[in-house]
Design a protein around this motif. Structure first.
Motif, short mmCIF file in Angstrom:
data_model
loop_
_atom_site.label_atom_id
_atom_site.label_comp_id
_atom_site.label_asym_id
_atom_site.label_seq_id
_atom_site.Cartn_x
_atom_site.Cartn_y
_atom_site.Cartn_z
N ASP A 1 0.82 -1.21 0.00
CA ASP A 1 0.00 0.00 0.00
C ASP A 1 0.86 1.26 0.00
O ASP A 1 0.54 2.25 -0.67
CB ASP A 1 -0.92 -0.02 1.22
N LYS A 2 1.97 1.22 0.71
CA LYS A 2 2.85 2.39 0.84
C LYS A 2 3.68 2.63 -0.42
O LYS A 2 3.84 3.77 -0.86
CB LYS A 2 3.78 2.19 2.04
N ASP A 3 4.20 1.55 -1.02
CA ASP A 3 5.17 1.69 -2.10
C ASP A 3 4.58 1.72 -3.50
O ASP A 3 5.24 2.21 -4.43
CB ASP A 3 6.19 0.55 -2.03
N LEU A 4 3.36 1.21 -3.69
CA LEU A 4 2.81 1.08 -5.04
C LEU A 4 1.50 1.85 -5.17
O LEU A 4 0.64 1.79 -4.29
CB LEU A 4 2.56 -0.39 -5.38
N ASP A 5 1.34 2.57 -6.31
CA ASP A 5 0.05 3.21 -6.56
C ASP A 5 -0.95 2.16 -7.04
O ASP A 5 -0.59 0.99 -7.26
CB ASP A 5 0.18 4.36 -7.55
N THR A 6 -2.20 2.56 -7.22
CA THR A 6 -3.25 1.60 -7.56
C THR A 6 -2.97 0.89 -8.87
O THR A 6 -3.18 -0.33 -9.00
CB THR A 6 -4.62 2.32 -7.65
N GLU A 7 -2.48 1.62 -9.86
CA GLU A 7 -2.17 1.01 -11.16
C GLU A 7 -1.12 -0.09 -11.01
O GLU A 7 -1.24 -1.17 -11.59
CB GLU A 7 -1.68 2.10 -12.13
N ALA B 1 -9.28 -9.71 -5.17
CA ALA B 1 -8.49 -8.52 -4.84
C ALA B 1 -8.54 -7.51 -5.98
O ALA B 1 -8.69 -6.30 -5.74
CB ALA B 1 -7.04 -8.92 -4.56
N ARG B 2 -8.44 -7.99 -7.21
CA ARG B 2 -8.49 -7.09 -8.36
C ARG B 2 -9.83 -6.33 -8.40
O ARG B 2 -9.87 -5.12 -8.57
CB ARG B 2 -8.33 -7.88 -9.66
N LYS B 3 -10.93 -7.09 -8.24
CA LYS B 3 -12.25 -6.46 -8.28
C LYS B 3 -12.42 -5.44 -7.17
O LYS B 3 -13.01 -4.37 -7.37
CB LYS B 3 -13.33 -7.54 -8.19
N SER B 4 -11.88 -5.74 -6.00
CA SER B 4 -11.98 -4.81 -4.88
C SER B 4 -11.18 -3.54 -5.14
O SER B 4 -11.64 -2.42 -4.85
CB SER B 4 -11.48 -5.47 -3.59
N LEU B 5 -9.99 -3.68 -5.72
CA LEU B 5 -9.16 -2.51 -6.04
C LEU B 5 -9.85 -1.65 -7.09
O LEU B 5 -9.80 -0.41 -7.02
CB LEU B 5 -7.78 -2.95 -6.52
N LEU B 6 -10.47 -2.28 -8.08
CA LEU B 6 -11.17 -1.55 -9.13
C LEU B 6 -12.40 -0.82 -8.59
O LEU B 6 -12.85 0.16 -9.18
CB LEU B 6 -11.57 -2.49 -10.26
N CYS B 7 -12.93 -1.32 -7.49
CA CYS B 7 -14.09 -0.68 -6.85
C CYS B 7 -13.67 0.35 -5.80
O CYS B 7 -14.48 0.79 -4.98
CB CYS B 7 -14.99 -1.74 -6.20
N TYR B 8 -12.37 0.69 -5.81
CA TYR B 8 -11.82 1.71 -4.92
C TYR B 8 -11.91 1.34 -3.44
O TYR B 8 -12.05 2.20 -2.57
CB TYR B 8 -12.50 3.08 -5.15
N ALA B 9 -11.86 0.03 -3.15
CA ALA B 9 -11.76 -0.39 -1.75
C ALA B 9 -10.40 0.05 -1.20
O ALA B 9 -9.47 0.31 -1.96
CB ALA B 9 -11.90 -1.91 -1.65
N GLN B 10 -10.28 0.13 0.11
CA GLN B 10 -9.02 0.56 0.72
C GLN B 10 -7.93 -0.47 0.38
O GLN B 10 -8.04 -1.63 0.79
CB GLN B 10 -9.18 0.68 2.23
N PRO B 11 -6.89 -0.08 -0.37
CA PRO B 11 -5.90 -1.05 -0.84
C PRO B 11 -5.24 -1.86 0.27
O PRO B 11 -5.06 -3.07 0.12
CB PRO B 11 -4.87 -0.17 -1.57
N ARG B 12 -4.89 -1.20 1.37
CA ARG B 12 -4.21 -1.93 2.44
C ARG B 12 -5.09 -3.05 2.98
O ARG B 12 -4.61 -4.18 3.21
CB ARG B 12 -3.80 -0.98 3.56
N LEU B 13 -6.36 -2.77 3.14
CA LEU B 13 -7.30 -3.78 3.64
C LEU B 13 -7.44 -4.93 2.63
O LEU B 13 -7.49 -6.10 3.02
CB LEU B 13 -8.66 -3.14 3.92
N VAL B 14 -7.48 -4.58 1.35
CA VAL B 14 -7.58 -5.61 0.30
C VAL B 14 -6.40 -6.56 0.37
O VAL B 14 -6.55 -7.79 0.33
CB VAL B 14 -7.65 -4.95 -1.10
N TRP B 15 -5.20 -5.99 0.50
CA TRP B 15 -4.00 -6.84 0.53
C TRP B 15 -3.90 -7.62 1.84
O TRP B 15 -3.38 -8.74 1.85
CB TRP B 15 -2.75 -5.99 0.29
#
Length: 319
Positions: free
Chosen positions: A258-264, A293-307
Motif C-alpha cells: 500500500d505504501k510503495d505502489l500506486d493503484t495502477e 483482490a483485483r475487483k476490490s481494487l477496481l471498486c476503490y476499496a481501501q488497498p491496504r485492507l484488500v491486501w
C-alpha cells in the motif's frame, strides 16, 4: 533506410497487405479502425501507413528525414491524439502525468476539447503532403459527446484520413465504426513475439514465464510488464513471491504494498502474482482470491485492507 515503411511491423501481414494495396490502388479510405489487442503493433502500423501515404505523394520522397519527423511527431500534416487527464487546467497524457508525478485515480479519456482541436486541424489544407492525417489512440475512451462530435468530422473529413485505434469494434460507437474501414490486428505467435522482443532489446523478457503469460502474444504488454516489474522495489518483489510465514508478516507486507505502489501498479501486481503463483503452486483457490483482490481494487476499496485479506488468505492456504 529500407524502402519498405512496414519493415518494423512484425506478425501483422494481413494489415500490411490491406494498407499497402489501398495506397497502391489509390483507394485510401477517409477513415480506418485499427482493431486488436494492446501492444501488437497498431500504433506502429499507423505510423508506417502514414509514411507510406506521404512517400507515395509526388511532392514527397521516402527519406530518413520523413521517417524521423513522423517518429518524433513533428510533421505539420499529422495530428496524434491520446487520452488525457485533466489536471490544474491542463490536459496531460499518461506519460506527461507520470513525469509530473500526478496521482491518477480515474483512467484518461479523449475529451470533447480534443475533438474540437481535430476539427480545427482539419479546417486548414495540408502544408506538405496531399492530405492531413489524424490518429486517435484508445478511441474507446471517448465519451459520447466527444464521439458524436467526431462523427460530424467523419461525415465530411475533407482532404484527410483518420485512424481510430481500439481493442474491438464493440468498444467504439457503432455510428463511428460504420464510417471506418476495419483493419484487424492479432496476437503474435511465439516466434514473432521472440523476434520483436529480441530486436527491441528486451530479450531478457523471454526468460520470465510469468511476464510472457501476462503478455499473451503482445510484445508491447510484455515490455510494459517488464518495466513495471523493474519499478517495484526488489525486496518487496522477493517478499510477495513467497507465502507469508505468519499473520504479522502478511499484515506488514500488505502495509508495504500500500505504501510503495500506486493503484495502477497494485493492479499489475495482481496479474503478475496470478501467473507466478499458478506456475509455482497450481492452486485455483489462490488465483480466485487474487481475482477478488483485483475487483476490490477496481471498486476503490481501501488497498491496504484488500491486501491484508488477500495475504492472510494466502498464509492460511499455504500452511
Amino acid at each position: 533506410m529500407t524502402n519498405d515503411p512496414f519493415a518494423p511491423l512484425i506478425g501483422q501481414q494481413q494489415a500490411i497487405e490491406l494498407l499497402t494495396q489501398a495506397v497502391k490502388q489509390n483507394r485510401v479510405a477517409p477513415a480506418y479502425l485499427f482493431v486488436g489487442p494492446d501492444g501488437v503493433g497498431r500504433s506502429l502500423a499507423a505510423r508506417c501507413f502514414i509514411e507510406l501515404l506521404f512517400s507515395h505523394d509526388v511532392e514527397t520522397k521516402l527519406s530518413a528525414s520523413l521517417h524521423n519527423r513522423l517518429l518524433q511527431g513533428n510533421h505539420p500534416d499529422v495530428l496524434w491524439v491520446e487520452p488525457t487527464y485533466q489536471y490544474q487546467g491542463q490536459r496531460l497524457t499518461a506519460k506527461e502525468a507520470a513525469e509530473k508525478g500526478v496521482k491518477r485515480k480515474a483512467p484518461p479519456v479523449i475529451r470533447l476539447e480534443q475533438i474540437r482541436q481535430i476539427t480545427e486541424f482539419l479546417g486548414r489544407p495540408p502544408l506538405e503532403a496531399s492530405r492531413n492525417v489524424v490518429v486517435l489512440e484508445q478511441a474507446e475512451t471517448m465519451a459520447e459527446a466527444a464521439a458524436n462530435a467526431l462523427l460530424k468530422t467523419l461525415e465530411e473529413p475533407g482532404k484527410a484520413t483518420l485512424i481510430l485505434i481500439a481493442p474491438t469494434p464493440d468498444a467504439v460507437l457503432p455510428t463511428l465504426v460504420s464510417r471506418c474501414q476495419r483493419i484487424p490486428f492479432y496476437r503474435l505467435d511465439g516466434e514473432s513475439l521472440a523476434k520483436v522482443l529480441t530486436q527491441s532489446g528486451h530479450g531478457e523478457v523471454l526468460q520470465n514465464q510469468a511476464l510472457l503469460s501476462i503478455a499473451a502474444g503482445s510484445p508491447g504488454s510484455a515490455i510494459a510488464s517488464y518495466e513495471q516489474l523493474q519499478a517495484i522495489p526488489p525486496e518487496l518483489l522477493e517478499a510477495v513471491k513467497k507465502a507469508p510465514a505468519s499473520y504479522r508478516q502478511a499484515l506488514e507486507l500488505a502495509k508495504a504494498i500500500d505504501k510503495d505502489l500506486d493503484t495502477e501498479a497494485q493492479l499489475w501486481l495482481v496479474d503478475y502474482l496470478q501467473q507466478f503463483y499458478w506456475h509455482k503452486w497450481y492452486r485455483l483457490s489462490i488465483i480466485q482470491q487474487l481475482e477478488k483482490a483485483r475487483k476490490s481494487l477496481l471498486c476503490y476499496a481501501q488497498p491496504r485492507l484488500v491486501w491484508e485479506c488477500t495475504l492472510l488468505s494466502l498464509y492460511q492456504q499455504c500452511q
